[in-house]
Structures are given as structure tokens and as C-alpha cells.
Design a protein around this motif. Structure first.
Motif, PDB file in Angstrom:
ATOM      1  N   THR A  50      15.443  -3.297 -49.766  1.00 62.81           N
ATOM      2  CA  THR A  50      16.364  -4.428 -49.712  1.00 62.81           C
ATOM      3  C   THR A  50      17.561  -4.196 -50.619  1.00 62.81           C
ATOM      4  O   THR A  50      18.711  -4.470 -50.249  1.00 62.81           O
ATOM      5  N   ALA A  51      17.307  -3.666 -51.802  1.00 62.17           N
ATOM      6  CA  ALA A  51      18.396  -3.386 -52.736  1.00 62.17           C
ATOM      7  C   ALA A  51      19.360  -2.346 -52.170  1.00 62.17           C
ATOM      8  O   ALA A  51      20.568  -2.405 -52.421  1.00 62.17           O
ATOM      9  N   ALA A  52      18.825  -1.390 -51.397  1.00 63.91           N
ATOM     10  CA  ALA A  52      19.653  -0.320 -50.838  1.00 63.91           C
ATOM     11  C   ALA A  52      20.301  -0.692 -49.515  1.00 63.91           C
ATOM     12  O   ALA A  52      21.089   0.083 -48.968  1.00 63.91           O
ATOM     13  N   SER A  53      20.000  -1.862 -49.003  1.00 62.30           N
ATOM     14  CA  SER A  53      20.473  -2.222 -47.666  1.00 62.30           C
ATOM     15  C   SER A  53      21.945  -2.599 -47.625  1.00 62.30           C
ATOM     16  O   SER A  53      22.516  -2.721 -46.546  1.00 62.30           O
ATOM     17  N   LEU A  54      22.570  -2.804 -48.791  1.00 65.90           N
ATOM     18  CA  LEU A  54      23.970  -3.223 -48.803  1.00 65.90           C
ATOM     19  C   LEU A  54      24.649  -2.773 -50.091  1.00 65.90           C
ATOM     20  O   LEU A  54      24.680  -3.498 -51.076  1.00 65.90           O
ATOM     21  N   LEU A  55      25.147  -1.550 -50.112  1.00 66.80           N
ATOM     22  CA  LEU A  55      25.939  -1.034 -51.230  1.00 66.80           C
ATOM     23  C   LEU A  55      25.365  -1.439 -52.587  1.00 66.80           C
ATOM     24  O   LEU A  55      25.853  -2.372 -53.236  1.00 66.80           O
ATOM     25  N   PRO A  56      24.327  -0.756 -53.051  1.00 62.92           N
ATOM     26  CA  PRO A  56      23.701  -1.101 -54.340  1.00 62.92           C
ATOM     27  C   PRO A  56      24.716  -1.076 -55.481  1.00 62.92           C
ATOM     28  O   PRO A  56      25.696  -0.336 -55.461  1.00 62.92           O
ATOM     29  N   ASN A  57      24.468  -1.929 -56.466  1.00 63.38           N
ATOM     30  CA  ASN A  57      25.306  -2.014 -57.664  1.00 63.38           C
ATOM     31  C   ASN A  57      26.759  -2.376 -57.350  1.00 63.38           C
ATOM     32  O   ASN A  57      27.681  -2.006 -58.085  1.00 63.38           O
ATOM     33  N   THR A  58      26.960  -3.101 -56.245  1.00 63.20           N
ATOM     34  CA  THR A  58      28.310  -3.516 -55.852  1.00 63.20           C
ATOM     35  C   THR A  58      28.364  -5.027 -55.729  1.00 63.20           C
ATOM     36  O   THR A  58      27.477  -5.642 -55.157  1.00 63.20           O
ATOM     37  N   GLN A  59      29.411  -5.618 -56.302  1.00 63.34           N
ATOM     38  CA  GLN A  59      29.667  -7.042 -56.145  1.00 63.34           C
ATOM     39  C   GLN A  59      30.935  -7.223 -55.318  1.00 63.34           C
ATOM     40  O   GLN A  59      31.897  -6.481 -55.478  1.00 63.34           O
ATOM     41  N   PHE A  60      30.929  -8.211 -54.430  1.00 57.24           N
ATOM     42  CA  PHE A  60      32.078  -8.460 -53.571  1.00 57.24           C
ATOM     43  C   PHE A  60      32.824  -9.683 -54.098  1.00 57.24           C
ATOM     44  O   PHE A  60      32.259 -10.768 -54.207  1.00 57.24           O
ATOM     45  N   THR A  61      34.097  -9.493 -54.442  1.00 58.48           N
ATOM     46  CA  THR A  61      34.902 -10.558 -55.046  1.00 58.48           C
ATOM     47  C   THR A  61      35.996 -11.068 -54.114  1.00 58.48           C
ATOM     48  O   THR A  61      36.769 -11.941 -54.495  1.00 58.48           O
ATOM     49  N   ASN A  62      36.052 -10.515 -52.908  1.00 60.98           N
ATOM     50  CA  ASN A  62      37.057 -10.920 -51.929  1.00 60.98           C
ATOM     51  C   ASN A  62      36.443 -10.818 -50.545  1.00 60.98           C
ATOM     52  O   ASN A  62      35.804  -9.814 -50.227  1.00 60.98           O
ATOM     53  N   HIS A  63      36.632 -11.846 -49.713  1.00 67.12           N
ATOM     54  CA  HIS A  63      36.006 -11.808 -48.399  1.00 67.12           C
ATOM     55  C   HIS A  63      36.558 -10.683 -47.528  1.00 67.12           C
ATOM     56  O   HIS A  63      35.901 -10.243 -46.584  1.00 67.12           O
ATOM     57  N   GLU A  64      37.754 -10.194 -47.856  1.00 59.01           N
ATOM     58  CA  GLU A  64      38.324  -9.092 -47.091  1.00 59.01           C
ATOM     59  C   GLU A  64      37.745  -7.741 -47.503  1.00 59.01           C
ATOM     60  O   GLU A  64      37.983  -6.745 -46.827  1.00 59.01           O
ATOM     61  N   SER A  65      36.985  -7.730 -48.595  1.00 59.29           N
ATOM     62  CA  SER A  65      36.393  -6.465 -49.061  1.00 59.29           C
ATOM     63  C   SER A  65      35.004  -6.218 -48.490  1.00 59.29           C
ATOM     64  O   SER A  65      34.400  -5.182 -48.775  1.00 59.29           O
ATOM     65  N   LEU A  66      34.496  -7.146 -47.689  1.00 55.13           N
ATOM     66  CA  LEU A  66      33.167  -6.948 -47.109  1.00 55.13           C
ATOM     67  C   LEU A  66      33.175  -5.756 -46.159  1.00 55.13           C
ATOM     68  O   LEU A  66      34.164  -5.527 -45.453  1.00 55.13           O
ATOM     69  N   PRO A  67      32.095  -5.009 -46.118  1.00 57.29           N
ATOM     70  CA  PRO A  67      32.036  -3.911 -45.151  1.00 57.29           C
ATOM     71  C   PRO A  67      32.057  -4.463 -43.737  1.00 57.29           C
ATOM     72  O   PRO A  67      31.538  -5.556 -43.485  1.00 57.29           O
ATOM     73  N   PRO A  68      32.654  -3.745 -42.792  1.00 58.04           N
ATOM     74  CA  PRO A  68      32.659  -4.236 -41.406  1.00 58.04           C
ATOM     75  C   PRO A  68      31.248  -4.319 -40.849  1.00 58.04           C
ATOM     76  O   PRO A  68      30.312  -3.710 -41.375  1.00 58.04           O
ATOM     77  N   LEU A  69      31.104  -5.082 -39.774  1.00 62.34           N
ATOM     78  CA  LEU A  69      29.794  -5.328 -39.181  1.00 62.34           C
ATOM     79  C   LEU A  69      29.070  -4.037 -38.851  1.00 62.34           C
ATOM     80  O   LEU A  69      27.875  -3.891 -39.145  1.00 62.34           O
TER      81      LEU A  69
END
Length: 657
Positions: A50-69
Motif C-alpha cells: 500500500t505504501a508503494a502504490s503511490l509514489l512513496p515518501n511524496t506529498q502532493f501540495t497542488n491538485h495539478e501535481s497529481l500523477p495522471p490516471l
């Protein structure tokens, strides 16, 4: 004292697939030896995945910085390789629930059991012409909307004694439901009720609270159904008690509940113990062992199975845990108006405890009969008096939807809700509102109370041959139940586990850019192998102030995402967290409606208003990603204000609740 129960339940499930904990209570004695624990190892691997399922050790501070689908899905599939084994659920959704894709609607406001698939109602509705649309399904002789319900006033006691008097339609649906729930009709009676709240109220009006005076409930949230039971039982002299839930985990406070459950005198008549296997809001699951302890100490047990997902009843183990009563609810079509009915099961050996009270006999609109739509349309109507229509509108407005809390609905957006707003488990969907408008204009409602004269009843009894022919021509296929059966417990529970924990992980990675404050707070279990597929959370702005859940819900609805909201309560703070109490809890006031409103409600209730989301086996990764992307927009400090100006520009008014 309970070691033999712990041993039995431990042996009942050892593969880690059981969605409800069967092991002992937190303070149960631990074994002296430490066996090889494959389940624990799998839990560890699951947490790491679960920890590795979405860019570990990364925080998202802008909705435009989310990885694409596409990128997010690739990482998700890599972290949970067994998710691909659930592809049959995607095929079922595409073929039988294609309205979810055609409408682009994401449904996180349904929890519980459905009956029929969307494709089944296409016999009387045309499918939109599109190259991507599936071919029309084969004809089905059970016409949409499949059935109607009519109310009947008999007591619960009389219904258990006369359970064999039913139509072929009722008999077939009853058998299909009991097979699906893994409940034997040799052990339990089954009674149809108008909805979940009606089932609770019907039992409360029939249970002997004069002699078994206590009512003990285990709910970490405010439930309209449970309130209906409490109000009815208090009128009959019941002493009401509630379990407490420890902050911040919202686990059951074991010591407090044990003191209330365990009797110092054996075989003492205690009362009714109302136990949900998990929270409909937070997804927190509770040990089945509480039911056994309660029964050993003289309690009758009501098991609330309404929060269970499809096939979860396969883990109930009724041979070990035999509740005296069980309640669940069924809606018709997932993603549509959730109208349906409730089911109350009464263990045959416990039926004799029920009373034929005057109150129960006078309660119309609680127990129901399933009626063929053809047969109902032939009944005469009397429009000479508008009073009957007013009663119907009142019943529809008070009917509780079979959801985790308040449903979203399409309508003008509210950006500055009144603080005195009363919250419950219910709200009118757009379809339900259309139904009420139809009633006001004289059309026939889907749910009808029939007041038939004796001569009409006598005339109907002479038409046995005709009715039998109509019943035999009905092809009753509960496709939703069939689809759940075809997938099975392991596929459904694994799919929900992967999607729920990914969503929790993704939401916890959203953080305001400057202050570093988290965007959301999750209440109850976070990333957890055996958590339920329900989630309670709140969104906070860059100043740390909570955005009202009703605002989040309505903004989500504008993005075609259906969420719910509710009220967490019965929260206990230890000395360690006493300093958080005033900051976390809020006061909610109820409007007085008569003698049933006790002083506690008049003073106001302490708790937390939250946004809730529930994940069904028809949900997919795209759905959870869309919810994540929507919540991420609140990282923009001006998001709510922009939305307000947007709808003002479209000349859409506001709704004051």
C-alpha cells in the motif's frame, strides 16, 4: 471464562480472507506459544504494498501535481498484482451496470445489498444508441420496477406465526434472499419491512422491555434507525445504554462495554443487545465474540448486518454465532433510486419472547407485503380526499434510505450552510424528489399504502387461479445477488481491500503547501488489512478550519460524485487526549418533536460531523482516483469561492438547509 469461544472463532478463519475479525477481544488472554503466522506476514506485505502504490515518501501540495490516471493505475496494479484477478467484476459492471459509465456518475453513497441489475429494467426502457453501448439483454418477464410494496398492520408476533401466508412473488424473493445470506428458513422467520428503520422500530415495539428492561447499542455514529428503536423502547420503559469508542482509533472501549454486558448474576434477564459487525461510517470492524459474551450473560442479541458488503454473510458462521434477531436491507438497483425494503429475521426458538403489543398493532407502514406491479395497477384508487396523498408524502419523506448516511442529490449548491442544520442518515435523492412531485400532481407512487375494503379482499381471494398464473409467469432473477455469488467472498473482499486502502493512502498524501497541514483527517482505521470498505473523513482549509461536510458533499455532486455525511458520537477521550476534546467535538441540536425527545437531545449531542464514502464491489480504480482528484482541488485556497462564483454566473440560486 471465554477461552473456549476464542478457540472456536480462531479456528473458523485462518486464511486472512475473512472480512470481519473473529479473533478474541483486545484484553483476551494471549497464547503462550507463538506459531508461524502466515496472516501476519501477509498483513506486513500488504502494508508495504500500500505504501508503494503511490509514489512513496511524496506529498502532493497542488491538485495539478497529481500523477495522471494511467500512471496511478500502473503503480496500483504493480503494488496489488492480485487486483487483476478481480477483472470479472469489471466485466459485470460494463455489461449489466453500464448506466454508471453512461451517466459518468461515481457512487460512494451506497452500502449494503442490491437486488437487481440495471440491465434488467431495459425490457421497458430503451438503451441509448451508441457504438459503445452493450447489446440489449434478453427479455425478462418480471417487469420494471419489479414489484411494489403495500403496508400491513399486523404485529411481529402474528407475522412469525403466519409466515406461510404469502404470494409466490414474496416466496421466491424470500428464498433467494435467505440463500444469499446463508440463512436457513428452518432456523429463522423472515419479515419484510418498509425500510431499515422500520425493522428496528417493529422489533422495539414487540420486544418485552417491561421485563427485560435494558437496551444496549454499539454504534459510533448517529443512526436514524437506532434512534427509532430507542424512542420506541423508552416509551415502553427501557433503560438505554450505549457503548463508548476510544479516541482517536474509535475502537470499542472494551472495559466499559464489558461492564455493561457481563452480569454478576447468571441467567438474569438483561434485555436487547444491538450489535453491528462494523461501522457503516468509519469501516471499523468489531469482534463477533461480543455476541457470544452477551448471550452467555442473559441478553437477546440483535445483529445489524446492514453495513456488511455482498457475500460478507458467508463469514458470519451462524453455527457459532446465532443471534436472536438479524436486520439487513435491500435496495433495487445500484446507482439508481435506492428504494427497496428491509428484512427482519427472528430466530424461531426466540420468537416466543415477542409480544403482541397495542403499539405494534397500531403501527401502519412498518411491515410490508411485496406486490406484483400488474396486480397493484388493477386496484381501485380514491382521489376524492387529498388527505391520503398527504400521508403518502409524509411516509416517503420519513423513509430512511439504505445508505451509510445522508445521500447526495442534484440541486443548487449551498456554500454557507446554517450552523443549526439538523443531520441524520437520510436525504431525498433527485429521483425520490421527483416521486414526491408526482404524488402532489396526482400520479401513482411506487410505494403505495393500500386500504382495501373487506369486499375487495374477499373478491381477490376468489381469483386464486388467475393470480397463480400471474405468479408462475414471473421470472424473478435477482441479478445483483447472482453477480455477487459468481464473484465470491475472496474476490469481492480483496477488491474492496485494495481500493479502500489505496484511497486512504492517497488522501493522506494531500498536504497544504505553506503550513504543511494535512488536507484531510480520517476518523477510525487508516491503512489496515481488515478494515471495512467505508471511510469517514473531513477536509480542512489552509488555516486548519474544517470545511462543512455538506459543502464537500454538494461540490462532489456537481462533479458527478455521490458522497454522504453523518455524525460520529459516543466518543471517549482518555487523559492523554483530554486536551483535544473541546477542539475536536462539536454540538449538534435536535428539534423537539414531542415526548420521544429526551433531555439529552434537548441539551445537544457531542460528536463530529464527517463526510463518508463506501466502496462496493462494482467500484473500480477510476472511481477512487476521481474522488482523490476531486478532494485534491481543496488544496486551492480559493476553490470553494471559485465554485460559488461559478454557479452564480450560471444563474443558479443557493439552497438554505
Amino acid at each position: 471464562m471465554h477461552s473456549h469461544r476464542i478457540k472456536e472463532t480462531s479456528e473458523a478463519c485462518f486464511h486472512g480472507c475473512c472480512p470481519v475479525p473473529l479473533l478474541g477481544l483486545p484484553d483476551a488472554p494471549k497464547p503462550t506459544t507463538k506459531p508461524i503466522n502466515i496472516v501476519a506476514a501477509s498483513h506486513y506485505n500488504f502494508d508495504a504494498a500500500t505504501a508503494a502504490s503511490l509514489l512513496p515518501n511524496t506529498q502532493f501540495t497542488n491538485h495539478e501535481s497529481l500523477p495522471p490516471l494511467a500512471e496511478a493505475l500502473s503503480r496500483f496494479a504493480t503494488a496489488y498484482p492480485y487486483y487483476s484477478h478481480t477483472h470479472e467484476a469489471d466485466q459485470i459492471r460494463a455489461q449489466h451496470y453500464f448506466h454508471l459509465s453512461l451517466s459518468n456518475r461515481v457512487c460512494f453513497d451506497y452500502i449494503g445489498f442490491g437486488l437487481f441489475s440495471y440491465s434488467q429494467n431495459q425490457t421497458s426502457n430503451s438503451i441509448p444508441s451508441s457504438s459503445s453501448s452493450p447489446p440489449p439483454p434478453p427479455s425478462n418477464s418480471l417487469e420494471f420496477p419489479f414489484f411494489d410494496i403495500s403496508y400491513k398492520p399486523p404485529t411481529l408476533q402474528s407475522q412469525t406465526l403466519n409466515s406461510g401466508e404469502e404470494s409466490e412473488l414474496e416466496s421466491r424473493i424470500r428464498k433467494r434472499i435467505m440463500d444469499f445470506l446463508n440463512i436457513s428458513d428452518t432456523d429463522y422467520h423472515m419479515v419484510f419491512t418498509a425500510n431499515r428503520a422500520s425493522a428496528f422500530k417493529l422489533l422495539a415495539e414487540s420486544y418485552p422491555f417491561q421485563s427485560n428492561r435494558r437496551l444496549l447499542t454499539v454504534y459510533d455514529y448517529d443512526s436514524e434507525a437506532v434512534r427509532a428503536m430507542i424512542d420506541s423502547s423508552q416509551k415502553r420503559g427501557a433503560q438505554v445504554m450505549s457503548a463508548k469508542f476510544s479516541w482517536p482509533s474509535l475502537r470499542i472501549h472494551t472495559a466499559k462495554l464489558t461492564n455493561m454486558v457481563v452480569s454478576k448474576r447468571k441467567k438474569e434477564k438483561r434485555g436487547l443487545f444491538v450489535f453491528p459487525v462494523q461501522s457503516r461510517m468509519t469501516g471499523r470492524r468489531y469482534s463477533y465474540l461480543w455476541m457470544s459474551i452477551a448471550q452467555e450473560n442473559g441478553w437477546h442479541v440483535l445483529l445489524d448486518a446492514c453495513a456488511l458488503g455482498s457475500k460478507d454473510m458467508d463469514t458470519l458462521g451462524l453455527s457459532l454465532f446465532r443471534p436472536d434477531f438479524l436486520i439487513c436491507s435491500f435496495f433495487k438497483v445500484f446507482g439508481e433510486n435506492p428504494s427497496g425494503f428491509g428484512c427482519l429475521f427472528v430466530k424461531r426458538s426466540s420468537a416466543s419472547v415477542l409480544e403482541g403489543s397495542t403499539m405494534a398493532r397500531s403501527s401502519i407502514g412498518i411491515a410490508v407485503t411485496l406486490v406484483s406491479t400488474k396486480k397493484l395497477s388493477q386496484l381501485p384508487s380514491d382521489d376524492s380526499d387529498g388527505h391520503s396523498q398527504t400521508q403518502e408524502i409524509s411516509k416517503l419523506e420519513s423513509e430512511e434510505d439504505d445508505l451509510s448516511s445522508v445521500r447526495s442529490f442534484s440541486g443548487p449548491i449551498l456554500l454557507q450552510p446554517q450552523t443549526s442544520t439538523g443531520l441524520g442518515e437520510r436525504s431525498l435523492s433527485s429521483n425520490r424528489r421527483t416521486q414526491l412531485e408526482g404524488l402532489q400532481h396526482g400520479s401513482t407512487p411506487e410505494i403505495v399504502e393500500i386500504d382495501r375494503p373487506n369486499d375487495l379482499l374477499k373478491a381477490e381471494s376468489t381469483e386464486t387461479n388467475t393470480n397463480d398464473m400471474d405468479n408462475k409467469s414471473l421470472d424473478i432473477e435477482c441479478k445483483y445477488l447472482d453477480h455477487a455469488d459468481s464473484l465470491g467472498l475472496i474476490v469481492i473482499s480483496n477488491r474492496a481491500r485494495y481500493l479502500t486502502n489505496w484511497l486512504v493512502n492517497a488522501l493522506m498524501k494531500l498536504q497544504h503547501p505553506e503550513q504543511g497541514l494535512p488536507l484531510i483527517r480520517i476518523y477510525g482505521p487508516k491503512i489496515k488489512f481488515d478494515r471495512g470498505p467505508a471511510l469517514a473523513f473531513n477536509v480542512f482549509d489552509w488555516k486548519g478550519e474544517k470545511i462543512e461536510p455538506v459543502v464537500v458533499q454538494k461540490l462532489a455532486d456537481r462533479s458527478n460524485i455521490s458522497l454522504s455525511y453523518g455524525f460520529l458520537q459516543n466518543i471517549w477521550f482518555s487523559d492523554m487526549y483530554e486536551g483535544e476534546k473541546e477542539r475536536v467535538l462539536e454540538t449538534r441540536h435536535h428539534e423537539a418533536t414531542g415526548m420521544a425527545e429526551n433531555k439529552r437531545r434537548e441539551r445537544g449531542e457531542l460528536g463530529i460531523t464527517v463526510v463518508t464514502a463506501a466502496i462496493s464491489f462494482l467500484a473500480n480504480f477510476n472511481d477512487t482516483y476521481r474522488l482523490w482528484a476531486f478532494i485534491a482541488q481543496f488544496l486551492d485556497a480559493d476553490f470553494v469561492e471559485k465554485e460559488q462564483w461559478r454557479y452564480t454566473a450560471l444563474n443558479q440560486g443557493t439552497v438554505e438547509l
